[in-house]
Design an enzyme around this catalytic site. Structure first.
Site, PDB file in Angstrom:
ATOM      1  N   SER A 205       3.897  81.114  25.124  1.00 18.23           N
ATOM      2  CA  SER A 205       3.692  81.984  23.962  1.00 18.23           C
ATOM      3  C   SER A 205       2.701  83.111  24.262  1.00 18.23           C
ATOM      4  O   SER A 205       1.868  83.024  25.173  1.00 18.23           O
ATOM      5  CB  SER A 205       3.159  81.160  22.788  1.00 18.23           C
ATOM      6  OG  SER A 205       3.977  80.041  22.558  1.00 18.23           O
TER       7      SER A 205
HETATM    8  N1  SAH Z   1       3.413  75.412  24.030  1.00 20.05           N
HETATM    9  C1  SAH Z   1       4.177  75.966  25.107  1.00 20.05           C
HETATM   10  C2  SAH Z   1       5.304  76.850  24.600  1.00 20.05           C
HETATM   11  C3  SAH Z   1       6.566  76.365  25.147  1.00 20.05           C
HETATM   12  S1  SAH Z   1       8.049  77.031  24.485  1.00 20.05           S
HETATM   13  C4  SAH Z   1       3.298  76.680  26.109  1.00 20.05           C
HETATM   14  O1  SAH Z   1       2.099  76.843  25.860  1.00 20.05           O
HETATM   15  O2  SAH Z   1       3.785  77.059  27.176  1.00 20.05           O
HETATM   16  C5  SAH Z   1       8.610  75.683  23.474  1.00 20.05           C
HETATM   17  C6  SAH Z   1       8.869  74.388  24.179  1.00 20.05           C
HETATM   18  O3  SAH Z   1       9.356  73.474  23.190  1.00 20.05           O
HETATM   19  C7  SAH Z   1       9.928  74.424  25.273  1.00 20.05           C
HETATM   20  O4  SAH Z   1       9.379  73.937  26.463  1.00 20.05           O
HETATM   21  C8  SAH Z   1      11.035  73.511  24.745  1.00 20.05           C
HETATM   22  O5  SAH Z   1      11.706  72.781  25.750  1.00 20.05           O
HETATM   23  C9  SAH Z   1      10.261  72.604  23.804  1.00 20.05           C
HETATM   24  N2  SAH Z   1      11.067  71.965  22.754  1.00 20.05           N
HETATM   25  C10 SAH Z   1      12.080  72.479  22.017  1.00 20.05           C
HETATM   26  N3  SAH Z   1      12.557  71.569  21.154  1.00 20.05           N
HETATM   27  C11 SAH Z   1      11.824  70.434  21.342  1.00 20.05           C
HETATM   28  C12 SAH Z   1      11.838  69.135  20.765  1.00 20.05           C
HETATM   29  N4  SAH Z   1      12.719  68.803  19.812  1.00 20.05           N
HETATM   30  N5  SAH Z   1      10.952  68.217  21.193  1.00 20.05           N
HETATM   31  C13 SAH Z   1      10.054  68.528  22.181  1.00 20.05           C
HETATM   32  N6  SAH Z   1      10.000  69.726  22.778  1.00 20.05           N
HETATM   33  C14 SAH Z   1      10.870  70.678  22.367  1.00 20.05           C
END
Ligand code: SAH
Length: 230
Positions: A78
């Site tokens: 993000s």
């Molecule tokens: N917090 C992260 C942002 C990652 S983007 C950072 O600091 O880099 C969002 C993430 O959510 C992705 O890696 C995706 O695979 C995960 N995601 C999406 N749906 C999900 C779910 N139902 N349960 C767990 N993770 C999920």
């Protein structure tokens, strides 16, 4: 102020001073202040985590730009301002933040930031490879208050509930109600909510057993997806 950087050779100075230097992170923090982040604990955490460590080599030079960047598997780390804003909402100036649940570990960056002001961070990721990479990145940083789980975050993490804060870093169309059940009294849940390209950052506060909804800014997040990938 004169720092150790004047002592190093030209070669190592170019390696370390580019995107990892304290000065670069201070600039990021100044930018966050200018955009309205006021919580000093959040700013301290944002200033101490090296974002470049969470980004692949080819994009490292952009690590301190205030923008989301790809981390593989069609996911993104993000934008720093949004990481800080969600953190600030989550903390809501509470003296101490106990347990925090993050859904969507991704690169591990937001978890590292949360670990700076929460007692214990529980983070869930549905893509095994991303989770493994995040663990590897965080291990050498000496952070020992993050617990990881490979799973679908839509059902939360019952055994460690209730949480004082819950943060979703992938956007559901509607936040799963089970997550509100796992929120402690006085707790806050913050999430991007809505369909792709039309999401709003929303947060809920739990008081006397019921939650009240508040809206923040428009955001663009990757969608929350059911199921896991091993
Ligand atoms: N917090 C992260 C942002 C990652 S983007 C950072 O600091 O880099 C969002 C993430 O959510 C992705 O890696 C995706 O695979 C995960 N995601 C999406 N749906 C999900 C779910 N139902 N349960 C767990 N993770 C999920």
């Amino acid at each position: 102020m004169v720092t150790g950087s004047v002592m190093v050779s030209y070669k190592s100075a170019t390696l370390t001073d580019g995107f990892t230097s304290e000065r670069t992170r201070k600039r990021l923090v100044t930018g966050l202040r200018n955009k309205g982040i006021t919580d000093e604990k959040v700013l301290l955490a944002m200033g101490s985590v090296q974002r470049d460590l969470f980004i692949e080599d080819a994009l490292k030079s952009r690590a301190y730009e205030d923008t989301a960047l790809p981390i593989g598997y069609r996911q993104t780390i993000s934008q720093p301002f949004i990481v800080a804003l969600m953190s600030q909402i989550l903390r809501s100036n509470r003296d101490n933040l106990g347990r925090v649940l993050e859904v969507g570990t991704g690169s591990g960056y937001q978890a590292a930031v949360l670990s700076g002001f929460a007692d214990q961070v529980y983070t869930i990721e549905r893509i095994q490879q991303l989770l493994d990479a995040a663990k590897l990145r965080l291990a050498p940083l000496g952070i020992n208050n993050i617990s990881f789980r490979h799973g679908d975050g839509a059902s939360g993490w019952t055994i460690n509930a209730p949480f004082d804060g819950i943060i979703l870093t992938a956007a559901p169309a509607v936040v799963p109600t089970i997550l509100f059940d796992q929120l402690a009294e006085g707790g806050i849940l913050v999430a991007p909510e809505g369909e792709e390209q039309h999401q709003t950052l929303v947060y809920w506060k739990k008081t006397h057993g019921s939650v009240r909804r508040f809206e923040s800014v428009s955001v663009v997040f990757v969608p929350m997806v059911p199921g896991i990938i091993s």
